[in-house]
Design an enzyme around this catalytic site. Structure first.
Site, short mmCIF file in Angstrom:
data_model
loop_
_atom_site.label_atom_id
_atom_site.label_comp_id
_atom_site.label_asym_id
_atom_site.label_seq_id
_atom_site.Cartn_x
_atom_site.Cartn_y
_atom_site.Cartn_z
N SER A 132 0.84 -1.20 0.00
CA SER A 132 0.00 0.00 0.00
C SER A 132 0.87 1.25 0.00
O SER A 132 0.53 2.26 -0.62
CB SER A 132 -0.90 0.01 1.25
OG SER A 132 -1.65 -1.18 1.33
N ILE A 157 3.04 -10.22 -9.12
CA ILE A 157 2.91 -9.58 -10.42
C ILE A 157 2.06 -10.45 -11.35
O ILE A 157 2.50 -11.49 -11.83
CB ILE A 157 4.30 -9.28 -11.03
CG1 ILE A 157 5.13 -8.45 -10.05
CG2 ILE A 157 4.16 -8.57 -12.38
CD1 ILE A 157 4.46 -7.18 -9.53
N THR A 158 0.82 -10.00 -11.58
CA THR A 158 -0.10 -10.73 -12.46
C THR A 158 0.46 -10.72 -13.89
O THR A 158 0.93 -9.68 -14.36
CB THR A 158 -1.50 -10.06 -12.45
OG1 THR A 158 -1.95 -10.01 -11.10
CG2 THR A 158 -2.50 -10.81 -13.31
N HIS A 339 -26.72 -21.83 -1.08
CA HIS A 339 -26.55 -23.14 -1.74
C HIS A 339 -26.36 -24.27 -0.73
O HIS A 339 -26.21 -25.43 -1.13
CB HIS A 339 -25.34 -23.11 -2.69
CG HIS A 339 -25.62 -22.47 -4.02
ND1 HIS A 339 -25.82 -21.12 -4.17
CD2 HIS A 339 -25.72 -23.00 -5.27
CE1 HIS A 339 -26.03 -20.84 -5.44
NE2 HIS A 339 -25.98 -21.96 -6.13
N GLU A 364 -4.97 -3.37 -6.40
CA GLU A 364 -5.18 -2.02 -6.93
C GLU A 364 -5.67 -1.07 -5.82
O GLU A 364 -6.50 -0.20 -6.04
CB GLU A 364 -6.12 -2.04 -8.14
CG GLU A 364 -5.57 -2.96 -9.23
CD GLU A 364 -5.97 -2.60 -10.63
OE1 GLU A 364 -6.37 -1.46 -10.86
OE2 GLU A 364 -5.86 -3.49 -11.49
#
Ligand SMILES: Cc1cc2nc3c(=O)[nH]c(=O)nc-3n(C[C@H](O)[C@H](O)[C@H](O)COP(=O)(O)OP(=O)(O)OC[C@H]3O[C@@H](n4cnc5c(N)ncnc54)[C@H](O)[C@@H]3O)c2cc1C
Length: 382
Positions: A132, A157-158, A339, A364
């Site tokens: 952050s 890291i996507t 469910h 993000e």
């Protein structure tokens, strides 16, 4: 005031919905279980014009407006958050950032490759000791003749392990905190850009490629500096302003699938001699879900509309992300409960939705950080 989508926006929504339901949703469970990202969908998204939706056709983009891109994110979020997350990083964080801050040469070189899906993008901001608090990043850059040299580590890291192009952030003077940060367009094949998979297994987004990245004397040519020296923090935050809108739309998509699955289940599951949908407590859960989704969707569409008008959107996108992700966490919890035991098994999609949504609340900028952004704007900065 006008709450209607334009004919173009409706057409995009229709195409995205069909793609999401026919091609993305059917593979979601399998890729979640295998942990392999469905790479075949990348070029398909390129062909459909999703990868550079709001970018000019001069750079291979689709000239769409922001509301259209938001609709795409919502539909993909409905189907598979790993695929929607790919798009958020590739298109919003990387391509849009190059589009907004790049030189003509950078845009002409990289944007068409990213638009078609020939090259994949990743966004390397977060570090083990700087999440952050971006300004405390430890990755460094020094200037040498003809190049910048980067050292440091990034994690979570996507697309990190599958990307060809990375937007990488490093500090030229750590004492200057955010004023010392610089942004670079890096080709991941260059010596010194090293990746390995993250340790452990993710709670959700299990088919996303999450990598630990090491920058080891990585030489970046001067012409690959994005913006100016010291502008990296501003660039990184502007990217997140784009990205947060897509995340918020993805959360609406997740919640919508929670509602759709819950309605189907409530109509068919019988207990005590009647459909569970005839019990008032189940009806209340479904009504609350429906009302919450509608409210979140309006916030998301309003932020997209403001972006399209060129208005300042930091507060609006943070508000949309905060409300939509919190709302979808609640919706996913209710959907699993509704469910019963079946909701606790991967046999039903709500189990994956319940795991995936937690990621949207964190990346993000976590919900805490969104509250800080909103409060600063509401109260005023000290
Ligand atoms: C699925 C996934 C994909 C990701 N993809 C990417 C990517 O592609 N690129 C990338 O760069 N990063 C990526 N991230 C990293 C993500 O952006 C960070 O995890 C996030 O910013 C939080 O940082 P952190 O994990 O270091 O937590 P920390 O910053 O250490 O926060 C820990 C806790 O403290 C809270 N906190 C921190 N500061 C404050 C404060 N001032 N006030 C109140 N509470 C506070 C946080 O909200 C959180 O609850 C990804 C993360 C995930 C989970």
């Amino acid at each position: 005031m006008n709450f209607q989508l334009t004919p173009n926006q409706l057409a995009v929504q229709q195409i995205a919905r069909q793609f999401a339901r026919d091609e993305v949703a059917p593979q979601a469970r399998q890729s979640d279980e295998s942990g392999d990202f469905p790479l075949h969908l990348v070029k398909r998204m390129g062909k459909l014009g999703f990868l550079a939706a709001t970018i000019s056709s001069a750079y291979g983009g689709s000239d769409m407006d922001y509301p259209s891109f938001t609709l795409i994110s919502e539909e993909l979020g409905w189907a598979d958050s790993s695929v929607r997350g790919f798009l958020a990083v590739h298109a919003s964080l990387v391509s849009l950032c190059i589009n907004d801050w790049g030189t003509e040469a950078q845009k002409s070189k990289y944007l068409p490759l990213l638009a078609s899906g020939e090259k994949i993008g990743c966004y390397c901001l977060t570090e083990p000791e700087a999440g952050s608090d971006v300004a405390s990043m430890k990755s460094t850059v020094r200037e040498e003749e003809g190049a910048f040299v980067l050292n440091g580590t990034k994690h979570w890291i996507t697309n990190g392990g599958i990307a060809d192009i990375g937007l990488v952030f490093a500090s030229i003077d750590r004492e200057q905190r955010h004023r010392g940060i610089c942004a670079f367009i890096v080709e991941t094949g260059w010596p010194g850009f090293e990746t390995r998979p993250m340790g452990g297994q993710e709670l959700g987004h299990r088919s996303s490629d999450h990598a630990f990245v090491t920058l080891n004397e990585l030489r970046v040519p001067k012409e690959n500096l994005l913006g100016e020296v010291g502008q990296g923090f501003k660039i990184g935050m502007s990217a997140l302003d784009h990205g947060r809108l897509g995340v918020a739309a993805g959360a609406v998509g997740i919640a919508q699938q929670c509602l759709d699955a819950s309605v189907d289940f409530a109509r068919t599951r019988e207990q005590f001699g009647q459909r569970i949908g005839d019990f008032q407590m189940i009806q209340a859960a479904i009504a609350d879900m429906s009302a919450d989704i509608e409210a979140a969707r309006l916030l998301v569409y309003k932020a997209a509309w403001m972006k399209e008008k060129g208005l300042p959107t930091t507060r609006a996108t943070s508000t949309a992300k905060l409300f939509a992700t919190e709302m979808a966490c609640k919706a996913a919890g209710e959907a699993v409960l509704l469910h019963g035991g079946r909701g606790y098994s991967s046999e039903y999609p709500v189990e994956r939705l319940y795991r995936d949504i937690k990621g949207l609340q964190i990346y993000e900028g976590s919900s805490h950080i969104q509250r800080i952004v909103i409060a600063r704007d509401v109260i005023g900065k000290p």
